[in-house]
Scaffold this motif. Structure first.
Motif, mmCIF file in Angstrom:
data_model
loop_
_atom_site.group_PDB
_atom_site.id
_atom_site.type_symbol
_atom_site.label_atom_id
_atom_site.label_comp_id
_atom_site.label_asym_id
_atom_site.label_seq_id
_atom_site.Cartn_x
_atom_site.Cartn_y
_atom_site.Cartn_z
ATOM 1 N N LEU A 471 39.185 -14.040 -59.682
ATOM 2 C CA LEU A 471 38.794 -14.576 -60.981
ATOM 3 C C LEU A 471 37.280 -14.564 -61.161
ATOM 4 C CD1 LEU A 471 41.779 -15.628 -60.863
ATOM 5 C CD2 LEU A 471 40.997 -17.516 -62.318
ATOM 6 N N VAL A 472 36.532 -14.740 -60.072
ATOM 7 C CA VAL A 472 35.071 -14.633 -60.160
ATOM 8 C C VAL A 472 34.680 -13.217 -60.569
ATOM 9 C CG1 VAL A 472 32.962 -14.639 -58.782
ATOM 10 C CG2 VAL A 472 34.576 -16.529 -58.590
ATOM 11 N N THR A 473 35.354 -12.206 -59.971
ATOM 12 C CA THR A 473 35.068 -10.809 -60.332
ATOM 13 C C THR A 473 35.391 -10.545 -61.801
ATOM 14 O OG1 THR A 473 35.496 -10.079 -58.073
ATOM 15 C CG2 THR A 473 35.620 -8.411 -59.796
ATOM 16 N N VAL A 474 36.561 -11.003 -62.240
ATOM 17 C CA VAL A 474 36.984 -10.764 -63.615
ATOM 18 C C VAL A 474 36.048 -11.448 -64.601
ATOM 19 C CG1 VAL A 474 38.815 -11.182 -65.289
ATOM 20 C CG2 VAL A 474 39.386 -10.370 -62.991
ATOM 21 N N LEU A 475 35.825 -12.749 -64.403
ATOM 22 C CA LEU A 475 34.999 -13.505 -65.352
ATOM 23 C C LEU A 475 33.542 -13.067 -65.294
ATOM 24 C CD1 LEU A 475 35.157 -15.712 -67.466
ATOM 25 C CD2 LEU A 475 34.657 -17.388 -65.670
ATOM 26 N N GLY A 476 33.037 -12.770 -64.090
ATOM 27 C CA GLY A 476 31.643 -12.333 -63.972
ATOM 28 C C GLY A 476 31.398 -11.030 -64.712
ATOM 29 N N ASN A 477 32.322 -10.054 -64.586
ATOM 30 C CA ASN A 477 32.150 -8.787 -65.301
ATOM 31 C C ASN A 477 32.225 -8.981 -66.809
ATOM 32 O OD1 ASN A 477 31.952 -6.306 -63.465
ATOM 33 N ND2 ASN A 477 33.584 -7.456 -62.493
ATOM 34 N N ARG A 558 42.062 -3.375 -63.381
ATOM 35 C CA ARG A 558 42.799 -3.220 -62.125
ATOM 36 C C ARG A 558 43.221 -4.580 -61.560
ATOM 37 N NH1 ARG A 558 42.828 1.975 -59.951
ATOM 38 N NH2 ARG A 558 42.494 3.356 -61.721
ATOM 39 N N HIS A 559 42.352 -5.579 -61.615
ATOM 40 C CA HIS A 559 42.717 -6.910 -61.135
ATOM 41 C C HIS A 559 43.833 -7.507 -61.981
ATOM 42 C CE1 HIS A 559 39.032 -6.721 -58.723
ATOM 43 N NE2 HIS A 559 39.517 -7.744 -58.046
ATOM 44 N N ALA A 560 43.767 -7.303 -63.299
ATOM 45 C CA ALA A 560 44.829 -7.816 -64.158
ATOM 46 C C ALA A 560 46.160 -7.143 -63.843
ATOM 47 C CB ALA A 560 44.459 -7.621 -65.624
ATOM 48 N N GLN A 561 46.136 -5.843 -63.606
ATOM 49 C CA GLN A 561 47.368 -5.139 -63.269
ATOM 50 C C GLN A 561 47.920 -5.591 -61.926
ATOM 51 O OE1 GLN A 561 46.144 -1.048 -63.536
ATOM 52 N NE2 GLN A 561 46.579 -0.907 -65.733
ATOM 53 N N ARG A 562 47.067 -5.897 -60.972
ATOM 54 C CA ARG A 562 47.541 -6.391 -59.675
ATOM 55 C C ARG A 562 48.321 -7.692 -59.825
ATOM 56 N NH1 ARG A 562 42.614 -6.780 -55.720
ATOM 57 N NH2 ARG A 562 44.189 -7.967 -54.602
ATOM 58 N N TYR A 563 47.935 -8.507 -60.782
ATOM 59 C CA TYR A 563 48.644 -9.764 -61.020
ATOM 60 C C TYR A 563 49.806 -9.592 -61.977
ATOM 61 C CZ TYR A 563 45.205 -12.661 -58.605
ATOM 62 O OH TYR A 563 44.412 -13.242 -57.653
ATOM 63 N N GLY A 564 50.014 -8.357 -62.475
ATOM 64 C CA GLY A 564 51.051 -8.158 -63.473
ATOM 65 C C GLY A 564 50.653 -8.670 -64.828
ATOM 66 N N GLY A 565 49.354 -8.826 -65.061
ATOM 67 C CA GLY A 565 48.871 -9.362 -66.320
ATOM 68 C C GLY A 565 48.377 -8.285 -67.256
ATOM 69 N N THR A 566 47.624 -8.712 -68.271
ATOM 70 C CA THR A 566 47.129 -7.800 -69.300
ATOM 71 C C THR A 566 45.669 -8.107 -69.574
ATOM 72 O OG1 THR A 566 47.834 -9.313 -71.075
ATOM 73 C CG2 THR A 566 49.396 -7.590 -70.382
ATOM 74 N N VAL A 567 44.986 -7.142 -70.169
ATOM 75 C CA VAL A 567 43.614 -7.312 -70.639
ATOM 76 C C VAL A 567 43.509 -6.585 -71.977
ATOM 77 C CG1 VAL A 567 42.873 -5.290 -69.302
ATOM 78 C CG2 VAL A 567 41.180 -6.931 -70.106
ATOM 79 N N SER A 568 42.844 -7.189 -72.923
ATOM 80 C CA SER A 568 42.750 -6.608 -74.264
ATOM 81 C C SER A 568 41.422 -7.010 -74.872
ATOM 82 C CB SER A 568 43.912 -7.087 -75.145
ATOM 83 O OG SER A 568 43.891 -8.505 -75.274
ATOM 84 N N VAL A 569 41.049 -6.296 -75.932
ATOM 85 C CA VAL A 569 39.818 -6.581 -76.657
ATOM 86 C C VAL A 569 40.132 -6.527 -78.146
ATOM 87 C CG1 VAL A 569 39.140 -4.151 -76.576
ATOM 88 C CG2 VAL A 569 37.408 -5.902 -77.002
ATOM 89 N N ALA A 570 39.520 -7.414 -78.878
ATOM 90 C CA ALA A 570 39.711 -7.473 -80.334
ATOM 91 C C ALA A 570 38.390 -7.868 -80.963
ATOM 92 C CB ALA A 570 40.817 -8.470 -80.698
ATOM 93 N N GLY A 571 38.337 -7.750 -82.297
ATOM 94 C CA GLY A 571 37.136 -8.146 -83.015
ATOM 95 C C GLY A 571 37.099 -9.652 -83.233
ATOM 96 N N ALA A 572 35.901 -10.214 -83.150
ATOM 97 C CA ALA A 572 35.717 -11.656 -83.346
ATOM 98 C C ALA A 572 35.346 -11.950 -84.793
ATOM 99 C CB ALA A 572 34.637 -12.184 -82.408
ATOM 100 N N GLU A 573 35.660 -13.155 -85.232
ATOM 101 C CA GLU A 573 35.291 -13.572 -86.594
ATOM 102 C C GLU A 573 33.773 -13.656 -86.704
ATOM 103 O OE1 GLU A 573 37.181 -17.188 -87.591
ATOM 104 O OE2 GLU A 573 39.224 -16.428 -87.324
#
Length: 603
Positions: A471-477, A558-573
């Motif tokens: 989670l440190v790697t994910v959040l730090g990046n 890659r970290h999200a896939q290892r956990y079986g999770g997802t990662v996405s990006v969208a536009g902010a208000e």
């Protein structure tokens, strides 16, 4: 035995028996010591000795020449052996045909019954006429007692034949090679019948065997000429092939090739760099131990395939690494991600259309680079805080000298309270110390860059984490990308009057962790929202001294896939981008809870 005057008496083994020759002892040698044997002379190579060729091309040429000569000789022998039998068969058929032609004469049976076996009888005249017309050596007509009525030698007329005529007199046709009064000949015998079909005698015709042998001997030069021509073609082909082998093997010997193979195996499996070789069709034909480790292939077990012969796309799956290995992406020191590892890939094509790729593990180097960047940012922040701290101390000193004690207390309380409030807010919302320390450090760096980093309302992640470093790697990046996006120029980037903001959201839903990072930067165009997570893709230029960009978000995926999770990006208000990462099973199960085995298998 040792003689006087420092000489040893040695019995000679050559020359006069018993002769003695003095041998001068070496200076300082002990008396009674045996003399040293003379040095062995190097053996000279004998000029007549044949040496086997050492080069592989020469050995192949020699083997081919031996095979060509042997095959030619064998083919010639196999051709001549049945040729002799065929010529014998043809000669006996010809002799039988002459005898059959003689026996078919309608007047011959009557002449044989009426005539006497004497010189000049009608049978003799008919037989001589046929012999001269056919070129036979002899034509003999005999009665049932085996008495000759015709012969080339008139002295033999009226005498019994020298060979057994019983088979022909029994009504059978005979073909044979036999020896008679005129020597060895090819013979044909046929029964002679009267008008009623009774056997009244036999006709024997012979062809001189020397003529058959002459035909065979005459065929040998022609066959030898054909064999020589075929041998010449074979020699030329062997020479051409040996030149090809010489060029392909670079003039090496078999021992050199075996040594090179042994050295290659030892080198490939000992170096700390992955080596992967592909053929012209993109199939793996070599992979060393380090490449198996870096690519996550593992060592093959008994009965399991090791990947050799399989297409690299089927072995590794689609992605940037496969594109680099197959040559779809060209360049040097290309970066790719495989199973959480950052790899540096170089590809060199080979003459046969394949390629050899080298793989270097840069994971630790990238981690050290990120730590170095964080350290530099922290040093810059500390340097800036040092100047700011000096200014605050000067302000505090002035307030004290002016006697404004209450103002000094308020100034110190306000200065210390702002930083403490941020740290306390993060500590209350984030339970893991590593994650909290990361956010506090990033907040300090953001503040020095003029960017506000704060937690989103309702952020709370207090449970223990299964793997805090992930989670440190994910959040730090994600935070680093957000800080760069806010500080980067762009059409929709915040101007001097707008707030530069990075907002981090942390939420727990059961054992699932949900991370969101929102920034007020330029945002991500809709056409690039899938590409930003690909290996090596980046919208920013590489920094000097760094190996390239486009790895941070790839590692997050890659970290999200290892956990079986997802990662996405969208536009902010209001502009910017929002990155969302969902990590199932990221929080540790409460104590006393038995994990579901189906969930463990699914992970």
């Amino acid at each position: 035995m040792v003689g006087q005057r420092g000489h040893d008496t040695v019995l000679g083994t050559a020359g006069t028996p018993g002769a003695a020759r003095p041998v001068t002892a070496e200076p300082g040698a002990a008396r009674g010591a045996a003399p040293e044997p003379p040095p062995a002379r190097p053996r000279r190579p004998r000029p007549w000795a044949l040496r086997a060729p050492r080069r592989m091309a020469s050995q192949v040429l020699l083997v081919q020449l031996v095979i060509a000569v042997g095959v030619t000789a064998l083919a010639t022998a196999l051709f001549l052996a049945p040729l002799s039998d065929q010529l014998d068969d043809q000669a006996t058929h010809r002799a039988l045909a002459v005898a059959q032609a003689m026996a078919s004469d309608e007047d011959l049976a009557g002449d044989l019954l009426r005539a006497e076996p004497v010189l000049g009888n009608p049978v003799q005249r008919s037989a001589e006429r046929v012999r001269r017309a056919t070129g036979a050596e002899y034509v003999v007509v005999l009665d049932r007692q085996g008495v000759r009525y015709s012969h080339t030698d008139p002295a033999l007329i009226g005498r019994r034949v020298s060979t057994d005529p019983s088979r022909a007199l029994a009504g059978h046709e005979v073909r044979e090679i036999d020896v008679g009064t005129l020597g060895r000949s090819a013979r044909g015998k046929t029964p002679l019948r009267d008008a009623d079909g009774r056997v009244i005698g036999a006709v024997s015709a012979g062809i001189r065997y020397e003529s058959v042998r002459d035909r065979l001997t005459g065929a040998v030069p022609q066959v030898a000429g054909y064999a020589t021509g075929a041998l010449g073609v074979g020699v030329l082909g062997a020479l051409a092939f040996s030149r090809v082998v010489y060029r392909r093997t670079r003039g090496l010997t078999f021992s050199d090739i075996a040594a090179l193979l042994d050295e290659r195996e030892a080198m490939l499996h000992s170096i700390r760099e992955g080596v992967l070789a592909l053929d012209g069709h993109g199939r793996v034909r070599l992979v060393n131990d380090e490449a198996q480790r870096l690519l996550g292939l593992g060592r093959p077990r008994a009965g399991e395939p090791d990947g050799i012969g399989r297409p690299v796309a089927a072995l590794l799956g689609p992605g940037r690494l496969t594109s680099v290995l197959t040559g779809e992406v060209a360049g040097t020191d290309l970066l790719a991600v495989r199973g959480g590892r950052v790899l540096v890939v170089n590809r060199m094509p080979t003459e046969d259309g394949g390629a050899v790729a080298t793989l270097r593990d840069r994971t630790e180097l990238e981690a050290l680079g990120r730590e170095l960047d964080a350290t530099r940012a922290l040093l810059d922040a500390l340097r800036a805080q040092d100047h700011e701290h000096a200014n605050r101390l000067h302000t505090l000193l002035g307030l004290l000298e002016l006697g404004l004690y209450e103002e000094a207390v308020d100034f110190v309380t306000e200065t210390v309270g702002s930083h403490r409030a941020t740290a306390e807010q993060i500590a209350e919302s984030v339970g893991d110390p590593l994650l909290a320390a990361l956010l506090v450090g990033k907040a300090t760096v953001a503040a020095e860059r003029g960017v506000a980093l704060r937690l989103a309302p309702g952020s709370r992640l207090l449970g223990p984490l299964v793997a805090p470093h992930d989670l440190v790697t994910v959040l730090g990046n994600l935070v680093d990308n957000a800080l760069e996006a806010v500080g980067a120029p762009g059409p929709s980037a915040p101007t001097g009057g707008e707030e530069r903001l990075v907002e981090v959201g942390l939420r727990a839903r059961g054992r699932t962790a949900e991370l969101t990072v929102r920034d007020t930067g330029a945002g991500v165009p809709p056409t690039q929202r899938e590409l930003v997570f690909a290996d090596g893709f980046s919208t920013k230029e590489a920094a000097p001294g760094r190996g390239g960009r486009g790895l941070g978000l790839a590692l997050v995926k890659r970290h999200a896939q290892r956990y079986g999770g997802t990662v996405s990006v969208a536009g902010a208000e209001g502009g910017g981008a929002v990155f969302t990462v969902v990590l199932p099973e990221a929080l540790a199960a409460p104590e006393g809870t038995v994990p579901d085995p189906h969930e463990e298998e699914g992970r």
